[in-house]
Motif scaffolding. Structure first.
Motif, short mmCIF file in Angstrom:
data_model
loop_
_atom_site.label_atom_id
_atom_site.label_comp_id
_atom_site.label_asym_id
_atom_site.label_seq_id
_atom_site.Cartn_x
_atom_site.Cartn_y
_atom_site.Cartn_z
N LEU A 37 -9.65 -15.48 -63.93
CA LEU A 37 -9.82 -14.42 -62.94
C LEU A 37 -8.57 -14.27 -62.07
O LEU A 37 -8.13 -13.16 -61.77
CB LEU A 37 -11.04 -14.71 -62.07
CG LEU A 37 -12.40 -14.46 -62.71
CD1 LEU A 37 -13.50 -15.11 -61.87
CD2 LEU A 37 -12.67 -12.97 -62.84
N ASP A 58 -13.01 -20.24 -66.00
CA ASP A 58 -13.28 -18.84 -65.66
C ASP A 58 -12.45 -18.40 -64.45
O ASP A 58 -11.86 -17.31 -64.43
CB ASP A 58 -14.77 -18.64 -65.33
CG ASP A 58 -15.65 -18.72 -66.56
OD1 ASP A 58 -15.31 -18.11 -67.58
OD2 ASP A 58 -16.70 -19.39 -66.48
N VAL A 59 -12.41 -19.24 -63.41
CA VAL A 59 -11.70 -18.88 -62.19
C VAL A 59 -10.19 -18.83 -62.44
O VAL A 59 -9.49 -17.95 -61.92
CB VAL A 59 -12.06 -19.86 -61.05
CG1 VAL A 59 -11.23 -19.56 -59.80
CG2 VAL A 59 -13.54 -19.75 -60.72
N ASN A 99 -18.32 -12.15 -55.20
CA ASN A 99 -16.96 -12.13 -54.65
C ASN A 99 -15.88 -12.53 -55.64
O ASN A 99 -14.73 -12.71 -55.26
CB ASN A 99 -16.88 -13.03 -53.41
CG ASN A 99 -17.11 -14.50 -53.73
OD1 ASN A 99 -17.65 -14.85 -54.79
ND2 ASN A 99 -16.72 -15.37 -52.82
N GLU A 100 -16.23 -12.68 -56.93
CA GLU A 100 -15.21 -13.10 -57.89
C GLU A 100 -14.13 -12.04 -58.09
O GLU A 100 -13.04 -12.34 -58.58
CB GLU A 100 -15.86 -13.50 -59.23
CG GLU A 100 -16.06 -12.39 -60.26
CD GLU A 100 -17.15 -11.39 -59.87
OE1 GLU A 100 -17.24 -10.33 -60.52
OE2 GLU A 100 -17.91 -11.65 -58.91
N VAL A 143 -17.03 -19.27 -54.87
CA VAL A 143 -16.89 -18.14 -55.79
C VAL A 143 -18.18 -17.96 -56.57
O VAL A 143 -18.59 -18.85 -57.33
CB VAL A 143 -15.70 -18.34 -56.75
CG1 VAL A 143 -15.48 -17.07 -57.58
CG2 VAL A 143 -14.43 -18.70 -55.99
N THR A 203 -26.90 -13.69 -59.35
CA THR A 203 -25.55 -13.95 -59.86
C THR A 203 -25.45 -13.53 -61.31
O THR A 203 -26.46 -13.47 -62.02
CB THR A 203 -25.18 -15.44 -59.72
OG1 THR A 203 -23.89 -15.67 -60.29
CG2 THR A 203 -26.19 -16.32 -60.43
N LEU A 247 -10.54 -12.45 -55.58
CA LEU A 247 -9.66 -13.63 -55.57
C LEU A 247 -8.20 -13.25 -55.38
O LEU A 247 -7.46 -13.93 -54.66
CB LEU A 247 -9.86 -14.45 -56.85
CG LEU A 247 -11.29 -14.92 -57.14
CD1 LEU A 247 -11.31 -15.86 -58.33
CD2 LEU A 247 -11.92 -15.57 -55.92
N LEU A 252 -19.88 -19.78 -63.15
CA LEU A 252 -18.44 -19.80 -63.36
C LEU A 252 -17.93 -21.23 -63.51
O LEU A 252 -18.34 -22.12 -62.78
CB LEU A 252 -17.72 -19.12 -62.21
CG LEU A 252 -17.96 -17.62 -62.04
CD1 LEU A 252 -17.32 -17.13 -60.75
CD2 LEU A 252 -17.39 -16.85 -63.22
N LEU A 283 -17.92 -12.14 -67.98
CA LEU A 283 -18.45 -13.35 -67.35
C LEU A 283 -19.63 -13.88 -68.15
O LEU A 283 -20.28 -13.15 -68.90
CB LEU A 283 -18.88 -13.04 -65.92
CG LEU A 283 -17.78 -12.53 -64.99
CD1 LEU A 283 -18.37 -12.17 -63.65
CD2 LEU A 283 -16.71 -13.57 -64.83
N PRO A 342 -15.84 -22.66 -57.64
CA PRO A 342 -16.94 -22.01 -58.36
C PRO A 342 -18.27 -22.57 -57.89
O PRO A 342 -18.45 -23.79 -57.81
CB PRO A 342 -16.67 -22.37 -59.83
CG PRO A 342 -15.23 -22.78 -59.88
CD PRO A 342 -14.90 -23.35 -58.54
N ALA A 366 -20.26 -15.40 -59.19
CA ALA A 366 -20.12 -14.28 -60.10
C ALA A 366 -21.00 -13.11 -59.68
O ALA A 366 -22.18 -13.28 -59.38
CB ALA A 366 -20.49 -14.72 -61.53
#
Length: 461
Positions: A314, A310-311, A266-267, A261, A302, A270, A306, A3, A291, A263
């Motif tokens: 993930l 990035d998401v 809770n990332e 979301v 954090t 997902l 994000l 990340l 994000p 970083a």
């Protein structure tokens, strides 16, 4: 997945001047996070990642990571749909983002219009884009809200999706009347954005909302463990979230699960959230992954800022490739790097991303300019499918912008707007924009100083 490092995002790395001169891929306008001054900006590549650079004469240089890899950045950017602006409500004098709006420079029409019915809330979440240091203004009255519905009807049409939001809208006892006003104005799609506490604890209230004409619930739902809601919302609210979902099931009110979301918090859930949504697809009609952006209040630690890219990565990692990164396609209703989505045809045991089964030409041929962000591929599949829409789940990733990553070229293509009681339609990211001290560019309730000289009946609103 590695990340972004939050501490390294907002500082000038060694050799930046040389990098930005040799690896520039775009030029745009951005903002200083300290004073919100509009600044020339460049998008450049460094070590395979994409960064946004600008320099404020007063506050120095800022270089922020926008996207995890240049190849994906370019692939998303290639999905360009014709721009379809709508009639301007204001001219352009001070320049974006200060002339909203929508002003004559805005390049896309609205597909989701938000109406804030209160600026009060029954929570004080550590992460909240609505939070600001200003005193909370009084709630708008029903006449004012009726005027806001009329603004949307006049400029965007009754087929535009409307989201009732706040603050926390359910703290208003007259919310059923507000929803009924929207129905009377001709709107069929009226969604409620809520943290779910009231509808979890008061079943009859939810029934009254449904009877008034509510279409669906946009439910704050950040994770499946107590520690996540404690961190992001200040308390263990998971039982309330699950009860809200059950009450919606009893009443037959569809629910979109809305996940902020963050970083390091809770990332990593997902994939589990996606499975949960699929297992409950009898009532869950969508999963929206957002994000976190740093407008308003952001007091949790954090590991990074994000991006949409990035998401996407993930989700691909946490589904073991069942959903690939390029199964998420940019949406034609906004800038291609703002939001992306897919539709999972099937259930938790076996599903196929719908975007694997079509090509770009089919996407363009069936795309509807009136589809709200989360329904773009649902609507396309519904047009193509004979015999009804197959069971499945729309999955949306919405990359919202704060002052650190603001790109005014993207902002001018926003299709998610907030309608103010004064009659303006303001792009979501501009409306909630704050500097690093949390001061809003558009203070909540600022309309009260304007409305003294505004009458909806006289002005045509």
């Amino acid at each position: 997945m590695k990340l972004n490092n939050a501490d390294g995002l907002f500082t000038k790395p060694k050799g930046l001047v040389e990098a930005k001169l040799t690896d520039i891929i775009e030029k745009t306008l951005s903002l200083c996070p300290h004073c919100l001054k509009t600044l020339p900006a460049t998008v450049h590549v460094r070590e395979g990642r994409v960064y946004l650079y600008r320099e404020c004469p007063q506050h120095g240089e800022f270089d922020v990571c926008l996207w995890p890899d240049a190849d994906s950045y370019h692939w998303f950017g290639d999905f360009v749909f014709p721009e379809q602006p709508r009639a301007a409500q204001t001219g352009s004098a001070a320049g974006c983002p200060r002339d909203c709006g929508l002003c004559s420079e805005h390049r896309r029409h609205t597909t989701i219009a938000e109406i804030e019915v209160t600026w009060r809330c029954n929570l004080r979440c550590p992460v909240c884009f609505m939070a600001s240091p200003e005193a909370t203004p009084d709630d708008p009255d029903l006449e004012t809200i009726a005027g806001e519905f009329d603004v949307i009807r006049r400029y965007d049409g009754v087929n535009t999706a409307v989201q009732i939001t706040g603050g926390e809208p359910t703290i208003r006892t007259d919310l059923p009347e507000i929803i009924a006003l929207g129905r009377q104005a001709g709107f069929r799609g009226i969604e409620l954005n809520t943290n779910g506490l009231v509808i979890a604890r008061n079943h009859s209230y939810l029934r009254a909302l449904k009877e008034a004409g509510l279409s669906e619930i946009y439910l704050q739902f950040d994770g499946l463990t107590a520690d996540i809601t404690r961190t992001l919302r200040g308390a263990d609210l998971l039982p309330d979230k699950l009860e809200a979902l059950e009450n919606c099931r009893r009443e037959g009110v569809p629910v979109v699960l809305a996940v902020t979301v963050v970083a390091g918090i809770n990332e990593g859930q997902l994939g589990e959230l996606l499975d949960f949504a699929l297992r409950n697809s009898d009532i869950v009609c969508g999963l929206s992954l957002q994000p976190a952006f740093r407008s308003g209040r952001f007091t949790v630690p954090t590991q990074g800022h994000l991006s949409t890219g990035d998401v996407v990565n993930l989700v691909a990692e946490q589904t073991g490739g069942r959903i690939a990164a390029r199964d998420f396609w940019p949406l034609g209703c906004c800038h291609p790097r703002c939001s992306c989505a897919t539709y999972l045809v099937g259930d938790a045991e076996a599903y196929v991303p719908f975007t694997r089964t079509i090509d770009r030409k089919t996407y363009g041929d069936y795309f509807s300019r009136t589809s709200p962000q989360g329904a773009v591929f649902t609507d396309i599949l519904a047009q193509m499918q004979v015999g009804g829409l197959p069971r499945g789940l729309p999955v949306l990733i919405m990359g919202l912008m704060d002052a650190w990553i603001m790109d005014l070229n993207k902002l001018q293509q926003c299709s998610l707007t907030v309608v103010t009681p004064g009659g303006s339609s303001i792009p979501f990211c501009a409306y909630h924009l704050t500097d690093i001290a949390g001061r809003r560019l558009y203070p909540a309730g600022q309309w009260k100083t304007v409305r003294k000289n505004v009458s909806y009946k006289k002005s045509g609103y």
